[in-house]
Design an enzyme around this catalytic site. Structure first.
Site, PDB file in Angstrom:
ATOM      1  N   ARG A 107      25.875   8.421  -2.002  1.00 46.85           N
ATOM      2  CA  ARG A 107      24.496   9.000  -1.951  1.00 46.85           C
ATOM      3  C   ARG A 107      24.239   8.248  -0.508  1.00 46.85           C
ATOM      4  O   ARG A 107      23.363   8.791   0.341  1.00 46.85           O
ATOM      5  CB  ARG A 107      23.560   8.775  -2.618  1.00 46.85           C
ATOM      6  CG  ARG A 107      22.048   9.673  -2.532  1.00 46.85           C
ATOM      7  CD  ARG A 107      21.311   9.609  -3.791  1.00 46.85           C
ATOM      8  NE  ARG A 107      20.043  10.408  -3.339  1.00 46.85           N
ATOM      9  CZ  ARG A 107      18.833  10.191  -3.159  1.00 46.85           C
ATOM     10  NH1 ARG A 107      18.375   8.811  -3.602  1.00 46.85           N
ATOM     11  NH2 ARG A 107      17.810  10.873  -3.141  1.00 46.85           N
ATOM     12  N   ILE A 110      16.220  15.108   0.284  1.00 45.33           N
ATOM     13  CA  ILE A 110      17.571  15.084  -0.350  1.00 45.33           C
ATOM     14  C   ILE A 110      16.949  14.739  -1.806  1.00 45.33           C
ATOM     15  O   ILE A 110      15.872  13.856  -1.982  1.00 45.33           O
ATOM     16  CB  ILE A 110      18.433  13.685   0.146  1.00 45.33           C
ATOM     17  CG1 ILE A 110      19.575  13.707  -1.074  1.00 45.33           C
ATOM     18  CG2 ILE A 110      17.761  12.355   0.010  1.00 45.33           C
ATOM     19  CD1 ILE A 110      20.655  12.656  -0.420  1.00 45.33           C
ATOM     20  N   SER A 111      17.227  15.659  -2.738  1.00 43.78           N
ATOM     21  CA  SER A 111      16.691  15.564  -4.175  1.00 43.78           C
ATOM     22  C   SER A 111      17.090  14.330  -4.821  1.00 43.78           C
ATOM     23  O   SER A 111      17.988  13.656  -4.633  1.00 43.78           O
ATOM     24  CB  SER A 111      17.140  16.937  -4.815  1.00 43.78           C
ATOM     25  OG  SER A 111      16.806  17.820  -4.364  1.00 43.78           O
ATOM     26  N   GLN A 112      16.008  14.319  -5.761  1.00 44.03           N
ATOM     27  CA  GLN A 112      16.205  12.941  -6.469  1.00 44.03           C
ATOM     28  C   GLN A 112      17.476  13.129  -7.464  1.00 44.03           C
ATOM     29  O   GLN A 112      17.774  14.148  -8.039  1.00 44.03           O
ATOM     30  CB  GLN A 112      15.071  13.047  -7.454  1.00 44.03           C
ATOM     31  CG  GLN A 112      15.012  12.013  -8.809  1.00 44.03           C
ATOM     32  CD  GLN A 112      13.750  11.910  -9.498  1.00 44.03           C
ATOM     33  OE1 GLN A 112      12.696  12.764  -9.155  1.00 44.03           O
ATOM     34  NE2 GLN A 112      13.668  11.380 -10.574  1.00 44.03           N
TER      35      GLN A 112
END
Length: 224
Positions: free
Chosen positions: A45, A71-73
């Site tokens: 990530r 950017i998603s969890q």
């Protein structure tokens, strides 16, 4: 002079520790599918988070990216991927490329991934990371995701990373019989819910998974 912490003394050991905590957080939030966990372990990530937020790449939280997006969890990424139940022969459509992180994970699981975003800049930045990672089974393009990709349809799986008030009709029609779509549904200023849609022989079945919060699905192309 005081001694530094373990991450200061050995940056590689510190990174390994953060990644171990990262995977533990995924499991503790319900991401239990071994293939999904392996895919998320393979995809760093940290490559998808820039600037002052890079140090927080391995925390289980959404982070800002270019063009006012996020950017998603990671735990939400994992749960959405798990619900999608991607097979190794599947062709997947992702609506909302964003940083490219979700598409890179899908690329570990599917035969082919198409990902679209309304922001050209995000698509260019994601394409560069895909090249660095040699993800040859991902095709990214700038397009209005609310209409899907009719030229490449139908799809085994569709993942939408922006919230619509209802599942968009064009996306439902581009889903193969037996296919699955996972998307957030709800107005952007109220509680949204993650929905799993399965296309059966006589229609669509809907399953509500959990509350979420995503940026809204917007028609048209962005200016960047």
């Amino acid at each position: 002079m005081t001694a530094g912490g373990p991450e200061e003394d050995d940056p590689e050991a510190g990174l390994a520790e953060r990644k171990m905590r990262f995977l533990f957080a995924l499991r503790s939030h319900g991401v239990t599918d071994a293939r999904v966990l392996t895919a998320m372990e393979r995809v760093d990530r940290g490559l998808f988070v820039r600037g002052i937020f890079a140090a927080r790449a391995y925390e289980d939280m959404p982070l800002p990216i270019s063009c006012g997006q996020t950017i998603s969890q990671p735990s939400v990424v994992g749960l959405m991927t798990q619900a999608l139940n991607v097979g190794p022969r599947d062709t997947v459509l992702e609506i909302g490329t964003g940083s490219g992180y979700q598409a890179a994970i899908l690329a570990q699981l599917a035969r082919r991934v198409y990902t679209v975003d309304r922001w050209r800049r995000l698509v260019r930045e994601a394409q560069e990371i895909f090249r660095r990672l040699n993800l040859v089974n991902v095709t990214a393009m700038a397009a209005d995701g609310s209409f899907g990709l009719p030229d490449q349809a139908p799809f085994d799986r569709i993942l939408v990373t922006a919230a619509a008030e209802d599942p968009p009709g064009p996306l439902l029609q581009q889903l193969k019989p037996g296919g699955i779509m996972v998307l957030p549904v709800g107005q952007s200023d109220t509680v949204q819910h993650l929905i799993k849609v399965t296309r059966g022989t006589s229609g669509f079945e809907y399953e509500e998974l959990r509350p979420v919060r995503f940026v809204p699905l917007v028609e048209g192309l962005g200016n960047e």
